[in-house]
Write a protein that holds these residues in place. Structure first.
Motif, short mmCIF file in Angstrom:
data_model
loop_
_atom_site.label_atom_id
_atom_site.label_comp_id
_atom_site.label_asym_id
_atom_site.label_seq_id
_atom_site.Cartn_x
_atom_site.Cartn_y
_atom_site.Cartn_z
N GLY A 25 37.95 51.08 37.90
CA GLY A 25 38.94 50.25 37.20
C GLY A 25 39.82 49.46 38.15
O GLY A 25 39.45 49.17 39.30
N PHE A 26 41.01 49.15 37.65
CA PHE A 26 41.98 48.28 38.34
C PHE A 26 42.20 48.65 39.81
O PHE A 26 42.08 47.82 40.69
CB PHE A 26 43.31 48.37 37.56
CG PHE A 26 44.46 47.71 38.23
CD1 PHE A 26 44.59 46.33 38.22
CD2 PHE A 26 45.43 48.48 38.88
CE1 PHE A 26 45.67 45.72 38.84
CE2 PHE A 26 46.50 47.87 39.50
CZ PHE A 26 46.62 46.49 39.49
N PHE A 27 42.52 49.92 40.08
CA PHE A 27 42.93 50.26 41.45
C PHE A 27 41.75 50.56 42.37
O PHE A 27 41.89 50.52 43.59
CB PHE A 27 43.91 51.45 41.43
CG PHE A 27 44.73 51.53 42.68
CD1 PHE A 27 45.68 50.56 42.97
CD2 PHE A 27 44.53 52.54 43.61
CE1 PHE A 27 46.43 50.60 44.14
CE2 PHE A 27 45.28 52.59 44.78
CZ PHE A 27 46.23 51.62 45.04
N ASP A 48 31.12 55.04 36.45
CA ASP A 48 32.15 54.72 35.46
C ASP A 48 31.50 54.83 34.08
O ASP A 48 30.34 54.42 33.90
CB ASP A 48 32.74 53.32 35.66
CG ASP A 48 34.09 53.18 34.96
OD1 ASP A 48 35.10 52.96 35.66
OD2 ASP A 48 34.14 53.31 33.71
N ALA A 49 32.26 55.36 33.13
CA ALA A 49 31.75 55.48 31.77
C ALA A 49 31.62 54.10 31.13
O ALA A 49 30.87 53.94 30.16
CB ALA A 49 32.70 56.36 30.97
N ARG A 53 32.42 47.60 33.78
CA ARG A 53 33.19 47.83 35.01
C ARG A 53 32.29 48.35 36.12
O ARG A 53 32.43 47.99 37.29
CB ARG A 53 34.30 48.82 34.75
CG ARG A 53 35.41 48.20 33.94
CD ARG A 53 36.47 49.21 33.62
NE ARG A 53 37.66 48.51 33.16
CZ ARG A 53 38.87 49.04 33.16
NH1 ARG A 53 39.07 50.27 33.55
NH2 ARG A 53 39.90 48.34 32.75
N ALA A 85 38.99 58.03 41.13
CA ALA A 85 39.99 56.97 40.89
C ALA A 85 40.11 56.69 39.40
O ALA A 85 40.33 55.54 38.99
CB ALA A 85 39.60 55.71 41.66
N GLN A 108 43.05 60.78 42.68
CA GLN A 108 44.21 59.88 42.55
C GLN A 108 45.41 60.63 41.95
O GLN A 108 45.27 61.66 41.32
CB GLN A 108 43.85 58.69 41.64
CG GLN A 108 43.64 57.37 42.36
CD GLN A 108 44.88 56.86 43.10
OE1 GLN A 108 46.02 57.31 42.91
NE2 GLN A 108 44.67 55.88 43.96
N LYS A 109 46.59 60.08 42.18
CA LYS A 109 47.80 60.56 41.52
C LYS A 109 47.87 59.94 40.14
O LYS A 109 47.21 58.92 39.94
CB LYS A 109 49.06 60.25 42.34
CG LYS A 109 49.25 58.82 42.80
CD LYS A 109 49.31 57.74 41.82
CE LYS A 109 50.50 57.75 40.86
NZ LYS A 109 50.43 56.55 39.94
N ASN A 137 49.55 57.91 48.26
CA ASN A 137 49.49 56.96 49.38
C ASN A 137 50.83 56.37 49.81
O ASN A 137 50.93 55.80 50.89
CB ASN A 137 48.55 55.80 49.00
CG ASN A 137 48.90 55.18 47.67
OD1 ASN A 137 49.24 55.87 46.72
ND2 ASN A 137 48.85 53.87 47.60
N TYR A 178 47.75 50.95 30.18
CA TYR A 178 47.98 52.33 29.74
C TYR A 178 49.39 52.80 30.10
O TYR A 178 49.92 53.73 29.50
CB TYR A 178 46.93 53.28 30.34
CG TYR A 178 46.85 53.24 31.85
CD1 TYR A 178 47.63 54.07 32.63
CD2 TYR A 178 46.00 52.35 32.51
CE1 TYR A 178 47.58 54.03 34.02
CE2 TYR A 178 45.93 52.30 33.88
CZ TYR A 178 46.72 53.14 34.64
OH TYR A 178 46.67 53.08 36.02
#
Ligand code: NAD
Ligand code: 89V
Length: 364
Positions: A25-27, A48-49, A53, A85, A108-109, A137, A178
């Motif tokens: 995705g985005f990040f 990715d589901a 993407r 991610a 990821q956080k 990060n 989101y």
């Protein structure tokens, strides 16, 4: 760690660590750009589901082994690590999947939705004997590392007061829709970074008091938070963050820092200017992020920190040591997030021993 995917030198030292990324995705673009810069790492597969993407990331980064199911990918690929991610809802299942596959894992956080889940994830990796790093990060930004190094060298003596501040009106919701939808917003998404920076600079926290509010009526969660931390090393620190702050010049995503010490003061001003003032004089340093060919304004400092944390991960894998932002370390940052929500809701100060419980005490 599984050695199944490794290439080795004739002396047995590993040259390239093979990884797979879950969540395109985005990040994820920042992860993938940064991995390309690290000679000792190679992302060999993506998952990715969402097919659109997945295919787009595969095309952009020239990665052909594409999966819509993470379990199928881990079963089919020879890997050294997996880089998660995705957003928080899937973290526990995916970290535990990686642990069962005996794969070192980056997540990821925010690492987990609750401290109990986070402890279970840390335990799963510990029992499987695999390394676990949270992609926390922000402390890896060049400016924050410079602040930490100056404090560590004792340039302003013993710190006794600090402020770590992130105030912005940047529209984060267009890239990450989101974030507007969750019951929790700024503390869980952004405050988590700022609280982690406070821990990085001043150590762990004894007590906390917080207030939060929502200014933007178009979102569900809180977008302003002010948190007072009493650190174990006697520093009192204010962590403040806002996505409702309209400044004459937008500073996103800069974190500003003030520290008063027994022998001077430190200020990280806008535009990555670090001022150290002592009896010997006042010095201004440029601590701007290093240029990256793939950087895109205004994200340069964050992108630099992604490159740094991922290099750190490979270095830790090579040396067999625990990453600075390991899952175990992140339990203390997550406990601050949780305590912030409890404090704001119940309008009382929180002793961190209340949050840690027996399991977190063991991890300290
Ligand atoms: P996103 O929604 O744009 O992308 C997540 C992707 O994961 C989606 O494409 C989704 O289809 C996929 N996905 C979710 N569950 C999956 C599963 N079980 N299997 C396979 N694919 C799955 O989210 P984003 O904005 O890229 O954020 C991802 C994470 O990165 C979040 O946790 C966010 O907090 C974090 N983030 C961190 C930073 C930072 O600086 N550290 C910045 C932005 C976002
Ligand atoms: O770092 C993050 O998690 C991001 C942002 C900096 C935009 O808040 O969501």
């Amino acid at each position: 760690m599984s050695g199944a995917g490794t290439n080795t030198h004739s002396n047995g030292a590993q040259t390239v660590f093979k990884g797979a990324l879950i969540g395109c995705g985005f990040f994820s673009r920042n992860h993938l750009h940064a991995w390309r810069e690290i000679g000792e790492a190679r992302i060999v597969a993506l998952c990715d589901a969402d097919q659109t993407r997945l295919q787009a990331a595969g095309r952009e980064f020239g990665i052909e082994r594409l999966y819509s199911d993470a379990a199928a990918m881990l079963a089919a690929e020879q890997l050294d690590f997996v880089d998660i991610a995705t957003t928080v809802a899937s973290h526990k299942a995916l970290v535990e999947l990686a642990a069962r596959a005996k794969l070192a894992v980056i997540c990821q956080k925010p690492f987990a939705r609750s401290l109990d889940d986070a402890r279970a994830m840390v335990d799963a990796c510990h029992e499987a004997g695999v390394a676990l790093m949270v992609h926390e990060n922000f402390r890896w930004q060049s400016a924050i590392q410079s602040v930490g190094a100056a404090l560590h060298r004792g340039e302003i003596g013993e710190p006794f007061w600090g402020r770590v501040s992130f105030r912005s009106g940047f529209d984060v919701f267009s890239g990450q829709p989101y974030l507007a939808e969750g019951e929790r917003f700024i503390v869980e998404d952004l405050g988590i970074h700022v609280l982690d920076i406070a821990r990085f600079l001043f150590g762990d926290v004894k007590r906390l008091y917080a207030s939060t509010s929502r200014v933007n009526p178009a979102i569900r969660g809180e977008d302003v938070a002010t948190i007072m931390l009493s650190h174990e090393q006697r520093v009192t620190c204010i962590v403040d963050c806002s996505y409702a702050t309209r400044l004459p010049r937008e500073l996103f995503p800069q974190t500003l820092v003030e520290v008063d010490g027994s022998a001077g003061t430190l200020r990280l001003f806008a535009d990555y200017r670090l001022q150290i003032h002592t009896a010997a004089g006042t010095e201004m340093r440029d601590v701007a992020p290093p240029p990256l060919s793939w950087a895109s304004a205004p994200w340069e400092a964050i992108q630099g920190s992604v490159a740094s944390i991922q290099s750190h991960w490979i270095d830790c894998l090579r040396r067999g040591v625990e990453p600075a932002t390991s899952g175990r370390d992140n339990l203390a940052t997550l406990a601050l997030v949780e305590a912030t929500y409890v404090s704001a809701r119940e309008r009382r100060s929180i002793e961190m021993t209340e949050m840690h419980g027996a399991a977190a005490k063991e991890a300290q």
